[in-house]
Structure formats: structure tokens, C-alpha cells
Design a protein around this motif. Structure first.
Motif, mmCIF file in Angstrom:
data_model
loop_
_atom_site.group_PDB
_atom_site.id
_atom_site.type_symbol
_atom_site.label_atom_id
_atom_site.label_comp_id
_atom_site.label_asym_id
_atom_site.label_seq_id
_atom_site.Cartn_x
_atom_site.Cartn_y
_atom_site.Cartn_z
ATOM 1 N N THR A 104 1.252 -8.993 3.178
ATOM 2 C CA THR A 104 0.168 -8.024 3.346
ATOM 3 C C THR A 104 -1.146 -8.507 2.759
ATOM 4 O O THR A 104 -2.197 -7.937 3.048
ATOM 5 C CB THR A 104 0.524 -6.683 2.679
ATOM 6 N N GLY A 105 -1.092 -9.528 1.912
ATOM 7 C CA GLY A 105 -2.303 -9.999 1.251
ATOM 8 C C GLY A 105 -2.647 -9.239 -0.010
ATOM 9 O O GLY A 105 -3.613 -9.564 -0.684
ATOM 10 N N SER A 106 -1.849 -8.215 -0.345
ATOM 11 C CA SER A 106 -2.093 -7.411 -1.541
ATOM 12 C C SER A 106 -0.827 -7.360 -2.378
ATOM 13 O O SER A 106 0.117 -6.633 -2.047
ATOM 14 C CB SER A 106 -2.523 -5.989 -1.155
ATOM 15 N N VAL A 107 -0.794 -8.142 -3.447
ATOM 16 C CA VAL A 107 0.390 -8.212 -4.295
ATOM 17 C C VAL A 107 0.683 -6.859 -4.934
ATOM 18 O O VAL A 107 1.832 -6.420 -5.003
ATOM 19 C CB VAL A 107 0.208 -9.290 -5.381
ATOM 20 N N GLY A 108 -0.347 -6.179 -5.397
ATOM 21 C CA GLY A 108 -0.147 -4.891 -6.032
ATOM 22 C C GLY A 108 0.469 -3.871 -5.090
ATOM 23 O O GLY A 108 1.352 -3.090 -5.468
ATOM 24 N N PHE A 109 0.004 -3.857 -3.843
ATOM 25 C CA PHE A 109 0.544 -2.941 -2.842
ATOM 26 C C PHE A 109 2.011 -3.250 -2.569
ATOM 27 O O PHE A 109 2.856 -2.346 -2.502
ATOM 28 C CB PHE A 109 -0.279 -3.049 -1.558
ATOM 29 N N GLU A 110 2.337 -4.534 -2.436
ATOM 30 C CA GLU A 110 3.725 -4.913 -2.185
ATOM 31 C C GLU A 110 4.620 -4.557 -3.360
ATOM 32 O O GLU A 110 5.768 -4.113 -3.176
ATOM 33 C CB GLU A 110 3.809 -6.400 -1.870
ATOM 34 N N ASP A 111 4.128 -4.738 -4.575
ATOM 35 C CA ASP A 111 4.913 -4.372 -5.755
ATOM 36 C C ASP A 111 5.190 -2.874 -5.769
ATOM 37 O O ASP A 111 6.280 -2.430 -6.163
ATOM 38 C CB ASP A 111 4.168 -4.773 -7.025
ATOM 39 N N MET A 112 4.211 -2.085 -5.349
ATOM 40 C CA MET A 112 4.411 -0.638 -5.293
ATOM 41 C C MET A 112 5.483 -0.282 -4.275
ATOM 42 O O MET A 112 6.383 0.523 -4.543
ATOM 43 C CB MET A 112 3.088 0.052 -4.954
ATOM 44 N N LEU A 113 5.430 -0.887 -3.078
ATOM 45 C CA LEU A 113 6.450 -0.629 -2.066
ATOM 46 C C LEU A 113 7.838 -0.980 -2.579
ATOM 47 O O LEU A 113 8.799 -0.217 -2.390
ATOM 48 C CB LEU A 113 6.156 -1.427 -0.794
ATOM 49 N N ALA A 114 7.954 -2.128 -3.230
ATOM 50 C CA ALA A 114 9.249 -2.580 -3.730
ATOM 51 C C ALA A 114 9.753 -1.667 -4.844
ATOM 52 O O ALA A 114 10.951 -1.331 -4.898
ATOM 53 C CB ALA A 114 9.151 -4.021 -4.220
ATOM 54 N N SER A 115 8.865 -1.263 -5.736
ATOM 55 C CA SER A 115 9.261 -0.414 -6.855
ATOM 56 C C SER A 115 9.771 0.940 -6.361
ATOM 57 O O SER A 115 10.821 1.422 -6.797
ATOM 58 C CB SER A 115 8.073 -0.225 -7.805
ATOM 59 N N VAL A 116 9.029 1.546 -5.443
ATOM 60 C CA VAL A 116 9.436 2.852 -4.915
ATOM 61 C C VAL A 116 10.738 2.723 -4.125
ATOM 62 O O VAL A 116 11.648 3.553 -4.250
ATOM 63 C CB VAL A 116 8.326 3.445 -4.036
ATOM 64 N N SER A 117 10.857 1.682 -3.327
ATOM 65 C CA SER A 117 12.054 1.482 -2.518
ATOM 66 C C SER A 117 13.290 1.294 -3.390
ATOM 67 O O SER A 117 14.371 1.815 -3.090
ATOM 68 C CB SER A 117 11.881 0.279 -1.589
ATOM 69 N N ALA A 118 13.140 0.548 -4.483
ATOM 70 C CA ALA A 118 14.270 0.331 -5.388
ATOM 71 C C ALA A 118 14.672 1.630 -6.082
ATOM 72 O O ALA A 118 15.863 1.954 -6.176
ATOM 73 C CB ALA A 118 13.914 -0.737 -6.420
ATOM 74 N N ARG A 119 13.680 2.381 -6.548
ATOM 75 C CA ARG A 119 13.987 3.603 -7.280
ATOM 76 C C ARG A 119 14.630 4.656 -6.372
ATOM 77 O O ARG A 119 15.509 5.405 -6.803
ATOM 78 C CB ARG A 119 12.705 4.144 -7.913
ATOM 79 N N ARG A 120 14.210 4.692 -5.116
ATOM 80 C CA ARG A 120 14.726 5.712 -4.200
ATOM 81 C C ARG A 120 15.885 5.214 -3.334
ATOM 82 O O ARG A 120 16.439 5.983 -2.543
ATOM 83 C CB ARG A 120 13.593 6.214 -3.298
ATOM 84 N N GLY A 121 16.242 3.929 -3.476
ATOM 85 C CA GLY A 121 17.344 3.385 -2.695
ATOM 86 C C GLY A 121 17.077 3.368 -1.202
ATOM 87 O O GLY A 121 17.970 3.617 -0.382
ATOM 88 N N TYR A 122 15.865 3.018 -0.807
ATOM 89 C CA TYR A 122 15.465 3.084 0.592
ATOM 90 C C TYR A 122 16.116 2.005 1.453
ATOM 91 O O TYR A 122 16.229 0.843 1.036
ATOM 92 C CB TYR A 122 13.950 2.916 0.720
ATOM 93 N N THR A 123 16.486 2.390 2.658
ATOM 94 C CA THR A 123 16.730 1.430 3.720
ATOM 95 C C THR A 123 15.382 1.120 4.371
ATOM 96 O O THR A 123 14.366 1.765 4.079
ATOM 97 C CB THR A 123 17.669 2.006 4.790
#
Length: 445
Positions: A343-362
Motif C-alpha cells: 500500500t505504500g503506508s507501513v503504518g496503515f498496513e500495521d493497523m490492518l494487521a493488528s486489527v485482523s489479529a485481534r479480531r481473528g479475521y479471515t
């Protein structure tokens, strides 16, 4: 420093039609479709000023988002975010003409716009609006934007922020190139300005200056436009701590919000000698307001039901520059890791990964939530319930205020202004009238 009983909440409205954070906004019959008309924006400005918002600001990007192969077909077919962007400086100028108090924020890129152009355009709006302009500082993130601006590729994040430091420093030098009393206008003495109080940009030895100045404008009623930034990576946070007066943040929990606010304020004081309390950290939220909690929950269900999973997967794949269709059943964390840096935005990607891990997202879960709210916190309920959540986050010092991002234009803003704002006012945490005339005065109140 204001104590917990006298602090006032700050509110900013984010505008980027036709989608906003909700991908199906343009299709919803309750959303206005005249976003290529002046009235769409003048009506928004009047509504948010009626709600006593600190500021309305306009997002921007310099290219239609592209897929991995460089095509933009899926963006345009689905009405994806970034299909349409009006020039934000022209748009805030339009809103300035029909309002008198609300702040006016425009996004401009330090990677592609020369410092002199940034300084002159924004200071012009600041003068014409009586001191209400703000610069939302971005570095841009995509190769598509770079190619539109005559470059082969976007620079890496570290280099982009290094450039941003130089550009911002030069813009400030230009804004300060006139002393406050440099414009004399003494008719009897036939003296228009005092040349000794108008200066060139200071030159650092060994570096070619980005502009020599002086600017063709004296200081504005608020001195110069307010500086706003949304960096979430470590380098972005340092940039914000050094320069920003308003920080646009995204937190998935109260703890995350508070940790971010504390960290960036401490960086500002420790590393840059700034007053930590001079920085306003505003958290992004998407309110879904109904007459009752049940009514709001039904609204959210209807918004979610409008989202096509197939379309959402296509949009997520384009965002991640995936070469192949995404497996909807796969772990979102694994897929994000495989496309790290897309995406070109490390902070944005970290947010997606953090939320996905915490919520167990597919991947399917992530695609739907990204299409619904881009993983920004949703506040769903009656005006009193939404105000409860905002008040709690504000009083617990997780935020100094909020960036309100509508699901639908203009109804989401109308419901917030007519329902939630009066609740906040009754609780004594939001203004009942503007006490100043400039944006910086609003933010300092």
C-alpha cells in the motif's frame, strides 16, 4: 494546561466523496449524488459550521488507484475510493465563501508540490478566509501518483519523510519571510512596505535551497495555516511530533488511542522541545446515529448488507496489489504479511494487521470491514449513546477530539450535528458558540 473539567472536545469533518470510508456510499439512495456540484460542498460547510466543528478538511490523492498490473479498471467499475478527487484548495476556497468561522483544511503532497506553491496557495486561502486555513500534510504513497507527476516511482518512506521535513521547513520560512509589521501602507510617506522586514529563505550551507523567497504575501490573521498530519509509522509519528498542531490518528481500542496520544506528545516534548499540550490528537470515528440504539443497529445492518463480498475482495486485492484473486477463507494476517509494503503506508498496513489479529479475521472479514469503515472505530447508537462513547474517550484522555467520517453524505453529518452535538453541549464538553475567529483560536480553546 486545562484540567479535565475545562477541556473542550474538538471535532473535524473529513470529506472525500463519492465513497468516504463506506465504499457503497455512491450507490445508496440516501446519499447525495451531486458531489461534482458546488452546492454539495457549500451545504456541507454550512452544516458543519452550524454544528460548530473546528474544521472541515478534504482528503486527496494524485492518481486513480491501480491494480498490480497497472490497470485502473476495477477502481472505476466499482466506484472504489480514489475514483474521484477534486482539487482540495479550490474546494476549500469555495466553502470559505459561504462560511465565516469553520476551519478549512486541504491536503497537499510534499513529494510533488513545490514549497513555494504550497505556501502561496494556502496562505492565500488563509487571508481570504480570515485565518481559517489548514494544511493536511501528506507524502503520497503510490507509484501511480509518482508517474502522474513525472517520476518513475515513489520514493521509499524514509526518503519521503526526509523530503517532507525539508519542504515543510521551507514552507514555514516562506510564511515567515514577512515580519508582522512588514506591510506598512503609509500613504502620506508613500511607503507601501518596509524592505528591511521582508526576508529571503535562510540557506543551509551545502544544501541547495528549495525556494529563495520572499513570498508574495504577508502573514495572515492567524499568522500562517494550521499544520495537520496523519503519520502512524514510527517515522511518521516523529514527523508529527516535530511539526503537527493537529494529528489525525486511528486506534482500534481505547488503550491504543491513549498510548498513541501519550507517545506522540512525549516525543514532541522530549525530542523537539515542544509543549506537549499544544498538540491536538484527534481519533477517526464513523458514527452511525439513529433515533434509538436499535434503529442505529438496523442502519448498520442495512449498510453492511449493501456490500458485495465479491466486490469487496476485488477492492482489497487491488489495495494489496495482489497478482491473483484473494482466498476469502485465508487468514487476513497471513495475506497481509505476504503483501507487506503493497500500500505504500507501513503504518496503515500495521493497523490492518493488528486489527485482523485481534479480531481473528479471515480475508472475507477484512474485505467487508474495509469496505464498510476502513477499520475505523464505529460508534453505533442513539445520539446519547454515541455521545457517551465520545465523552468517555475524551475524558479518559484517549483523544482531544475526533475526526468524524460519514457513512453517507450528507445524512450522516446531519444526524451527528442535530443529535450528537447537542448531547455533547449539554455535558459541557463541546462549545456552544465559536469564541474566536481563526482556526488556531478554535484549537486552542
Amino acid at each position: 494546561m486545562k484540567d479535565a473539567m475545562t477541556r473542550q472536545m474538538h471535532l473535524v469533518g473529513m470529506v472525500n466523496p463519492p465513497t468516504s470510508q463506506y465504499a457503497e456510499n455512491w450507490r445508496n439512495p440516501l446519499g447525495r449524488a451531486d458531489w461534482l456540484s458546488a452546492r454539495f460542498y457549500t451545504d456541507l460547510g454550512r452544516t458543519l459550521e452550524r454544528g460548530l466543528f473546528d474544521m472541515i478538511f478534504f482528503a486527496d490523492a494524485l492518481a486513480v488507484p491501480e491494480a498490480a498490473d497497472g490497470s485502473y479498471d476495477t477502481t472505476l467499475l466499482t466506484g472504489g475510493k480514489g475514483s474521484i478527487y477534486l482539487d482540495p484548495v479550490a474546494t476549500i476556497s469555495l466553502v470559505a465563501g459561504v462560511t465565516s468561522r469553520i476551519g478549512l483544511g486541504a491536503t497537499m503532497s510534499t513529494s510533488f508540490v513545490p514549497p513555494y506553491a504550497i505556501a502561496r496557495q494556502l496562505l492565500t486561502v488563509d487571508h481570504l478566509s480570515g485565518g481559517r486555513a489548514a494544511w493536511n500534510i501528506v507524502t503520497s504513497t503510490t507509484n501511480a501518483e509518482a508517474r502522474n507527476m513525472g517520476r518513475d516511482a515513489i520514493a521509499n518512506p524514509v526518503d519521503r519523510y526526509d523530503t517532507a521535513d525539508r519542504v515543510l521547513g521551507t514552507v514555514l520560512d516562506l510564511w515567515h519571510s514577512w515580519d508582522s509589521d512588514g506591510l506598512v501602507l503609509d500613504r502620506d510617506e508613500r511607503k507601501f512596505a518596509d524592505p528591511s522586514k521582508v526576508h529571503r529563505v535562510p540557506v543551509d550551507e551545502g544544501e541547495k535551497p528549495l525556494s529563495r523567497g520572499p513570498l508574495t504575501l504577508p502573514p495572515s490573521p492567524q499568522g500562517h495555516p494550521v499544520l495537520m498530519q496523519a503519520g502512524s509509522s514510527s517515522r511518521g509519528r516523529d514527523f508529527a511530533a516535530r511539526w503537527a498542531e493537529v494529528i489525525f490518528a486511528i486506534g482500534d481500542s481505547e488503550e491504543q488511542m491513549r498510548d498513541f496520544r501519550t507517545e506522540v506528545q512525549e516525543r514532541a516534548a522530549r525530542d523537539h522541545g515542544r509543549d506537549r499540550n499544544s498538540i491536538r490528537v484527534l481519533q477517526g470515528v464513523q458514527p452511525i446515529v439513529g433515533w434509538t440504539d436499535a434503529d442505529a443497529a438496523e442502519k448498520l445492518a442495512q449498510l453492511r448488507a449493501q456490500i458485495s463480498l465479491d466486490d469487496a475482495l476485488v477492492k482489497l486485492g487491488r489495495l494489496l496489489h495482489a497478482d491473483e484473486p484473494l482466498d476469502s477463507r485465508a487468514s487476513a494476517v497471513d495475506v497481509l504479511a505476504a503483501h507487506r509494503g503493497a500500500t505504500g503506508s507501513v503504518g496503515f498496513e500495521d493497523m490492518l494487521a493488528s486489527v485482523s489479529a485481534r479480531r481473528g479475521y479471515t480475508v472475507a472479514d477484512l474485505a467487508i470491514e474495509q469496505a464498510l469503515n476502513q477499520l475505523h472505530p464505529q460508534l453505533v447508537g442513539s445520539p446519547a449513546s454515541v455521545a457517551d462513547e465520545l465523552e468517555h474517550l475524551f475524558r479518559s484522555e484517549a483523544a482531544d477530539g475526533f475526526i468524524v467520517m460519514p457513512a453517507l453524505y450528507h445524512s450522516s453529518f446531519d444526524e451527528f450535528v442535530d443529535g450528537v452535538v447537542p448531547e455533547l453541549q449539554r455535558r459541557g464538553i463541546f462549545r456552544t458558540h465559536y469564541t474566536g475567529t481563526t482556526l488556531r483560536e478554535h484549537l486552542q480553546a
